[in-house]
Design a protein around this motif. Structure first.
Motif, PDB file in Angstrom:
ATOM      1  N   SER A 151       0.297 -92.656 -22.629  1.00 39.72           N
ATOM      2  CA  SER A 151       0.297 -92.461 -21.176  1.00 39.72           C
ATOM      3  C   SER A 151       1.263 -91.353 -20.775  1.00 39.72           C
ATOM      4  N   ASP A 154      -0.326 -87.892 -21.426  1.00 34.29           N
ATOM      5  CA  ASP A 154      -1.233 -87.479 -20.352  1.00 34.29           C
ATOM      6  C   ASP A 154      -0.469 -87.078 -19.099  1.00 34.29           C
ATOM      7  N   ARG A 157       1.338 -83.693 -19.518  1.00 33.91           N
ATOM      8  CA  ARG A 157       0.429 -82.546 -19.585  1.00 33.91           C
ATOM      9  C   ARG A 157       0.402 -81.810 -18.241  1.00 33.91           C
ATOM     10  N   THR A 204      -3.892 -83.473 -28.285  1.00 35.20           N
ATOM     11  CA  THR A 204      -3.978 -84.929 -28.195  1.00 35.20           C
ATOM     12  C   THR A 204      -2.686 -85.569 -28.677  1.00 35.20           C
TER      13      THR A 204
END
Length: 464
Positions: A151, A154, A157, A204
């Motif tokens: 989490s 993400d 990012r 990723t």
């Protein structure tokens, strides 16, 4: 370093720790007067290096961990991974949340930050000397125990994409990335440290975690501390932090990785890259290959750069700003990597002034390449470089930076007196020789700004 998905590390046995302690190697690298400025180094089992510089006259200490990894270690698809990981190591460990990490240092008035470069990454904290154990525990925990939560990957990012956007909104900064690409092309050194929007979006959690496990092994790390510190105490506290994570016992016989080496020849010449942006100023970098950070000529090139564009009395400042008023900011600089280097001249000016500014830059570079500098210019540049070197080491953060980077990049320490001696030994003949070798290369050019077709047509003249 243990993978983020690892189970809780099992503590080393008492016997194991006793054997490991006998293998730790400690030496005094620089001997200071009455203990002031003494630099010591210990290599722990597992290859972790701990370097300290003692300055008992201050009440602060800066603690940092240097990782032998930068953007040049990335494949094209991993571009930006090193910087992404730098962000993520602040986002939580098995012992602390992201808030716990920041609150711990805030509660004692400390400062904590990190930066990623082409060839290394550094995480550091500056605190009162009495709070050094806390800084050691927090920073070591970040480096050894990050969970790299999906989490957080993400969420961060978006932060990194904003950082890329912020950089692109600052053309005076962005033009140096463009110049690196102009000179080094689509190579690891030519790509941006932050990555691109596409590469950051494609990264990723699993790829970043593998990158973490590969490059944050103790053999790739240098711990550095400077200020009112005791070397043995720092070593003991660092060792306890890494032992807690099981990071040393797994590779007890490992040796530290050495400084980067190799020989890289930059053959780019006469390239022009123009990035059309709706800015008030045009930002220019005109330059050519320099020397690597391992080249003894770096001291001479530093003097040359100081005389050309290092201060208000420098040639470029006088010709471009003082005499003609064509630019507010203009300077020269050098960038040294393990196997190559860059020399550049920067100026920010109105788009209509670009042809004149480039003409002056090229004339000055050609003249110095042909005739060298005067004795007075060399003496002034030596004094300027000497003074700025010493003044730049007046706080514990700068001292930590010097000893950490020296160990990681050169594998040795140089005293301030030795550095000053290297600079003072530069002669006008040395400068003339380096000027002929470096400035005689056909330059390349990077420009960001809203140039008209007529203004842009003059760019090729600057590199002809």
């Amino acid at each position: 370093m243990t993978p983020p998905s690892r189970p809780t590390a099992r503590p080393a046995t008492t016997a194991g720790r006793a054997v490991a302690r006998t293998k730790a190697r400690t030496q005094t690298l620089l001997k200071g007067e009455n203990g002031v400025g003494t630099v010591r180094k210990t290599v722990l089992p597992g290859g972790l290096r701990v370097v300290t510089e003692t300055l008992p006259t201050v009440r602060s200490a800066t603690f940092g961990i240097w990782a032998h990894v930068g953007s040049r270690d990335e494949t094209p698809s991993l571009n930006g991974a090193t910087h992404y990981l730098e962000h993520l190591l602040f986002k939580g460990t098995e012992r602390r949340s992201a808030l716990d990490i920041s609150a711990a240092l805030d509660a004692v008035g400390g400062e904590m930050n990190a930066f990623t470069a082409k060839e290394f990454t550094c995480y550091y904290a500056r605190v009162l000397d009495t709070d050094l154990p806390l800084a050691i525990d927090v920073v070591c925990d970040m480096l050894t125990g990050s969970v790299i939560d999906p989490s957080e990957v993400d969420a961060e990012r978006g932060v990194i994409l904003e950082e890329i956007a912020m950089t692109e909104d600052d053309p005076g900064d962005c033009v140096h990335d463009l110049f690196a690409r102009t000179m080094l092309g689509d190579s690891p050194l030519g790509r941006p440290v932050l990555g691109t929007v596409d590469t950051v979006n494609a990264l990723t959690r699993d790829r970043i975690a593998r990158f973490y496990r590969k490059h944050y092994d103790p053999t790739h790390l240098v711990v550095a501390a400077a200020g009112n510190v005791d070397h043995a105490t720092v070593v003991r506290q660092v060792r306890a932090a890494f032992d807690r994570a099981g990071a040393l016992t797994r590779t007890e016989d490992a040796e530290p990785v050495g400084p980067r080496g190799g020989t890289r020849t930059i053959r780019t010449a006469g390239r022009v890259e123009l990035l059309d942006r709706s800015t008030e100023q045009a930002h220019i970098v005109l330059g050519m290959p320099g020397v690597s950070r391992n080249d003894e000529r770096r001291w001479t090139l530093g003097v040359l750069s100081a005389a050309l564009g290092g201060g208000m009395s420098s040639r470029l400042f006088q010709e471009i700003r003082e005499k003609r008023g064509l630019a507010y900011s203009t300077y020269s600089y050098t960038s040294g990597f393990a196997d190559c280097g860059l020399f550049g001249v920067y100026a920010g000016c109105r788009p209509s002034q670009v042809p004149d500014v480039l003409k002056i830059c090229r004339q000055e570079l050609d003249q110095v390449a042909r005739d060298g500098l005067t004795d007075d210019e060399v003496r002034r540049a030596v004094g300027q470089l000497s003074g700025s070197t010493v003044l730049g080491l007046e706080d514990t953060g700068a001292l930590m930076h010097r000893i950490g980077k020296s160990e990681l990049c050169w594998g040795e320490q140089m005293s301030v007196d030795d550095m000053l001696a290297k600079i003072s030994a530069v002669t006008p003949d040395d400068v003339r020789e380096v000027a002929r070798e470096v400035l005689s290369h056909r330059p390349s050019l990077s420009v960001i700004g809203p140039l008209t077709d007529k203004q842009a047509s003059h760019l090729d003249d600057a590199v002809a």
